[in-house]
Design a protein around this motif. Structure first.
Motif, PDB file in Angstrom:
ATOM      1  N   ALA A  15       0.845  -1.202   0.000  1.00 25.63           N
ATOM      2  CA  ALA A  15       0.000   0.000   0.000  1.00 25.63           C
ATOM      3  C   ALA A  15       0.875   1.245   0.000  1.00 25.63           C
ATOM      4  N   SER A  16       0.478   2.235  -0.798  1.00 21.82           N
ATOM      5  CA  SER A  16       1.140   3.536  -0.778  1.00 21.82           C
ATOM      6  C   SER A  16       0.516   4.356   0.342  1.00 21.82           C
ATOM      7  N   ILE A  17       1.347   4.803   1.272  1.00 26.54           N
ATOM      8  CA  ILE A  17       0.824   5.454   2.481  1.00 26.54           C
ATOM      9  C   ILE A  17       1.367   6.875   2.579  1.00 26.54           C
ATOM     10  N   ARG A  18       0.473   7.804   2.872  1.00 23.16           N
ATOM     11  CA  ARG A  18       0.840   9.199   3.039  1.00 23.16           C
ATOM     12  C   ARG A  18       0.615   9.612   4.488  1.00 23.16           C
TER      13      ARG A  18
ATOM     14  N   GLU B   4     -10.968   5.582   0.737  1.00 17.54           N
ATOM     15  CA  GLU B   4     -11.715   4.383   0.349  1.00 17.54           C
ATOM     16  C   GLU B   4     -10.810   3.375  -0.355  1.00 17.54           C
ATOM     17  N   ARG B   5      -9.834   3.861  -1.106  1.00 15.31           N
ATOM     18  CA  ARG B   5      -8.879   2.947  -1.753  1.00 15.31           C
ATOM     19  C   ARG B   5      -8.118   2.149  -0.707  1.00 15.31           C
ATOM     20  N   LEU B   6      -7.640   2.815   0.328  1.00 21.14           N
ATOM     21  CA  LEU B   6      -6.884   2.132   1.370  1.00 21.14           C
ATOM     22  C   LEU B   6      -7.779   1.218   2.199  1.00 21.14           C
ATOM     23  N   ALA B   7      -8.969   1.682   2.551  1.00 16.46           N
ATOM     24  CA  ALA B   7      -9.886   0.846   3.333  1.00 16.46           C
ATOM     25  C   ALA B   7     -10.204  -0.440   2.584  1.00 16.46           C
TER      26      ALA B   7
ATOM     27  N   LYS C 294      -8.300  -1.868   0.288  1.00 13.40           N
ATOM     28  CA  LYS C 294      -7.082  -2.681   0.217  1.00 13.40           C
ATOM     29  C   LYS C 294      -6.834  -3.425   1.516  1.00 13.40           C
ATOM     30  N   TRP C 295      -7.156  -2.787   2.638  1.00 10.72           N
ATOM     31  CA  TRP C 295      -6.923  -3.403   3.940  1.00 10.72           C
ATOM     32  C   TRP C 295      -8.115  -4.233   4.428  1.00 10.72           C
TER      33      TRP C 295
END
Length: 294
Positions: free
Chosen positions: A85-88, A140-143, A145-146
């Motif tokens: 995951a790309s995390i900011r 929403e993309r990260l949610a 993915k996780w």
């Protein structure tokens, strides 16, 4: 209002901007000693002593700051090798020390989700540029993915974008200069402005004149009263008359005392009530999720 009635408000009443700790989330419900990286940067936290950044999806270590966060923090972009995951900065968790964080995946998840939801309530903007759509897409993309059971939801009616049949929230301006606002879905936004197309300056100007005609100061007065009515309709939490709560939750840039008077006294004046009902009541909220405040 008769000629002998006192003015509803003194026009010299000053405008305030919401600040200080938010009463929305009970701090006891979140793990102590950990926060989202972006919040730590903005609050000048973790500048003394080692701290480390972790992925909230898998707890993987991403970065260590042996001497604490730099006083001038300019860049953070990490790739979690574990979950790809790309995390900011708005999605990374910062904890004291260099070791694996003593928190469960669920606790890390709660920290980040609570921060995301607070950002929507406070209005996602940078130097006057609203970024509600972009921020929502990223969250929403990260949610997804996780594997989190989380969606972007309207802070006022609590309906998710899926329930609303929309792909993003709007941005309600309490003030244009400086920019102060909160995120709302289209039905809530239209109701707050008392018209369709509530997000335009024209709608704000129209409501501003309606407010002045009935003795109020500006469009914010009518919007605050409508917001309290909508909150009561959407949330069975007993907070619709709590000015301090509404001010912080919805980032309202006027004094707590003014908000309290508007929602408990002014709204009952005949001309104000007539203006409120001119455009109909609070729209139906067809959702079980809207019964509990998020």
């Amino acid at each position: 209002m008769s000629k002998n009635d006192p003015p509803i408000f003194d026009s010299s009443d000053s405008v305030e901007y919401a600040d200080g700790p938010s009463p929305i989330n009970n701090p006891d419900s979140l793990p102590a000693g950990a926060t989202v990286l972006e919040e730590a940067i903005e609050e000048n936290q973790f500048q003394n002593g080692a701290c480390s950044v972790h992925c909230p999806g898998c707890a993987e270590h991403l970065e260590t700051y042996s001497e604490g966060l730099p006083e001038v923090f300019t860049h953070f972009a990490a790739q979690c090798e574990e979950c790809e995951a790309s995390i900011r900065r708005w999605s990374a968790v910062l904890v004291p020390g260099k070791s694996i964080p003593p928190f469960s995946h669920n606790e890390l998840q709660e920290i980040v989700q609570s921060y995301w939801e607070e950002q929507f309530r406070q209005g996602v903007e940078t130097d006057g540029l609203p970024h509600t759509r972009e921020f929502g897409d990223e969250c929403e993309r990260l949610a997804d993915k996780w594997g989190w059971d989380w969606e972007v939801s309207c802070p006022l009616c609590s309906r998710s974008l899926t329930e609303l049949g929309s792909n993003h929230l709007g941005y309600h301006h309490w003030s244009y200069e400086p920019d102060v606002g909160t995120s709302l879905c289209r039905p809530c936004h239209d109701y707050i402005h008392g018209t369709k197309g509530g997000g335009s300056r024209t709608a704000a100007n129209d409501q501003d004149w309606r407010a002045k005609e009935i003795g109020l100061r500006d469009f914010r007065d009518l919007a605050v009263i409508r917001l309290a009515i909508r909150h009561r309709h959407a949330h069975d939490d007993g907070r619709a008359d709590d000015a301090a709560y509404l001010k912080q939750r919805y980032n309202i840039p006027i004094s707590q005392e003014r908000i309290q008077t508007l929602i408990t006294e002014t709204r009952n004046r005949n001309r104000v009530n007539d203006a409120l009902m001119q455009h109909g009541g609070s729209p139906i909220i067809d959702s079980n999720r809207a019964r509990a405040t998020r």
